[in-house]
Design an enzyme around this catalytic site. Structure first.
Site, PDB file in Angstrom:
ATOM      1  N   GLU A  38       0.828  -1.214   0.000  1.00 17.43           N
ATOM      2  CA  GLU A  38       0.000   0.000   0.000  1.00 17.43           C
ATOM      3  C   GLU A  38       0.860   1.259   0.000  1.00 17.43           C
ATOM      4  O   GLU A  38       0.507   2.247  -0.638  1.00 17.43           O
ATOM      5  CB  GLU A  38      -0.982  -0.008   1.172  1.00 17.43           C
ATOM      6  CG  GLU A  38      -2.036  -1.105   1.102  1.00 17.43           C
ATOM      7  CD  GLU A  38      -2.860  -1.130  -0.185  1.00 17.43           C
ATOM      8  OE1 GLU A  38      -3.044  -0.071  -0.828  1.00 17.43           O
ATOM      9  OE2 GLU A  38      -3.323  -2.228  -0.553  1.00 17.43           O
ATOM     10  N   HIS A  40       0.203  -1.797  -9.830  1.00 19.56           N
ATOM     11  CA  HIS A  40       0.561  -3.192  -9.599  1.00 19.56           C
ATOM     12  C   HIS A  40       1.671  -3.602 -10.556  1.00 19.56           C
ATOM     13  O   HIS A  40       1.812  -3.038 -11.639  1.00 19.56           O
ATOM     14  CB  HIS A  40      -0.665  -4.096  -9.758  1.00 19.56           C
ATOM     15  CG  HIS A  40      -1.625  -3.934  -8.627  1.00 19.56           C
ATOM     16  ND1 HIS A  40      -2.964  -3.715  -8.814  1.00 19.56           N
ATOM     17  CD2 HIS A  40      -1.430  -3.938  -7.289  1.00 19.56           C
ATOM     18  CE1 HIS A  40      -3.552  -3.598  -7.635  1.00 19.56           C
ATOM     19  NE2 HIS A  40      -2.637  -3.728  -6.693  1.00 19.56           N
ATOM     20  N   CYS A  41       2.448  -4.586 -10.153  1.00 12.39           N
ATOM     21  CA  CYS A  41       3.631  -5.014 -10.892  1.00 12.39           C
ATOM     22  C   CYS A  41       3.517  -6.511 -11.182  1.00 12.39           C
ATOM     23  O   CYS A  41       3.048  -7.272 -10.339  1.00 12.39           O
ATOM     24  CB  CYS A  41       4.870  -4.726 -10.043  1.00 12.39           C
ATOM     25  SG  CYS A  41       6.427  -5.184 -10.812  1.00 12.39           S
TER      26      CYS A  41
END
Length: 170
Positions: free
Chosen positions: A111, A120-121
């Site tokens: 977060e 996001h990865c």
């Protein structure tokens, strides 16, 4: 940074405080905050993560905020969430479903990555999306080099011990 402990009397509070200091070198003020009853949805028997986070950021306008809560939270598109963040403003994490230090650590780092402007990865990275505690368990407790560079480019600091450098990939 201001750390809000939302109706929170637990061992997790000090752990999160120390993690935020170690990972990001923040000077942190901790305050306890009562849960706003308006954030509770009696049909779902959960609290709205968005309403809670709105409540928290409204109370501290001078910097980043982080809230930790031991209640079940949801967002409109999901049955539950582990946390929610607003880029460059603040985040909230619920310990309700996480239940252990490693998971909480991963979701706090995740977060905070969103707070620092990350999405996001898909790499082996703490920024990988998690829809279950199993998926939280499967991801590392560190940022990949790409996410690390983006955090630095956005003007924030991360202790390198929370980064997986390519020479350390297995």
């Amino acid at each position: 940074m201001l750390l809000y402990l939302v109706n929170f009397q637990s061992m997790w509070a000090n752990y999160v405080l120390e993690l935020l200091k170690d990972a990001f070198a923040f000077k942190i003020k901790a305050k306890e905050l009562d849960i706003p009853l308006a954030a509770y949805n009696p049909f779902r028997k959960q609290f709205s993560a968005q309403l809670l986070l709105d409540y928290v950021v409204e109370r501290y306008k001078d910097g980043l905020v982080f809230a930790i809560i031991d209640e079940d939270i949801y967002d409109s598109n999901y049955n539950f969430v582990f946390g929610l963040a607003y880029p460059f403003r603040g985040a909230i994490v619920s310990t309700y479903r996480l239940k252990n230090f490693e998971r909480i650590k991963k979701e706090v780092l995740h977060e905070m990555g969103h707070v620092f402007g990350l999405g996001h990865c898909n790499n082996y990275c703490v920024m990988r999306f998690s829809n279950s505690v199993f998926e939280v368990d499967e991801k590392p407790d560190k940022y990949c080099e790409n996410c690390y560079r983006e955090i630095l480019n956005n003007g924030f600091y991360v202790n390198p011990k929370y980064v997986i450098f390519k020479e350390n990939y297995n």
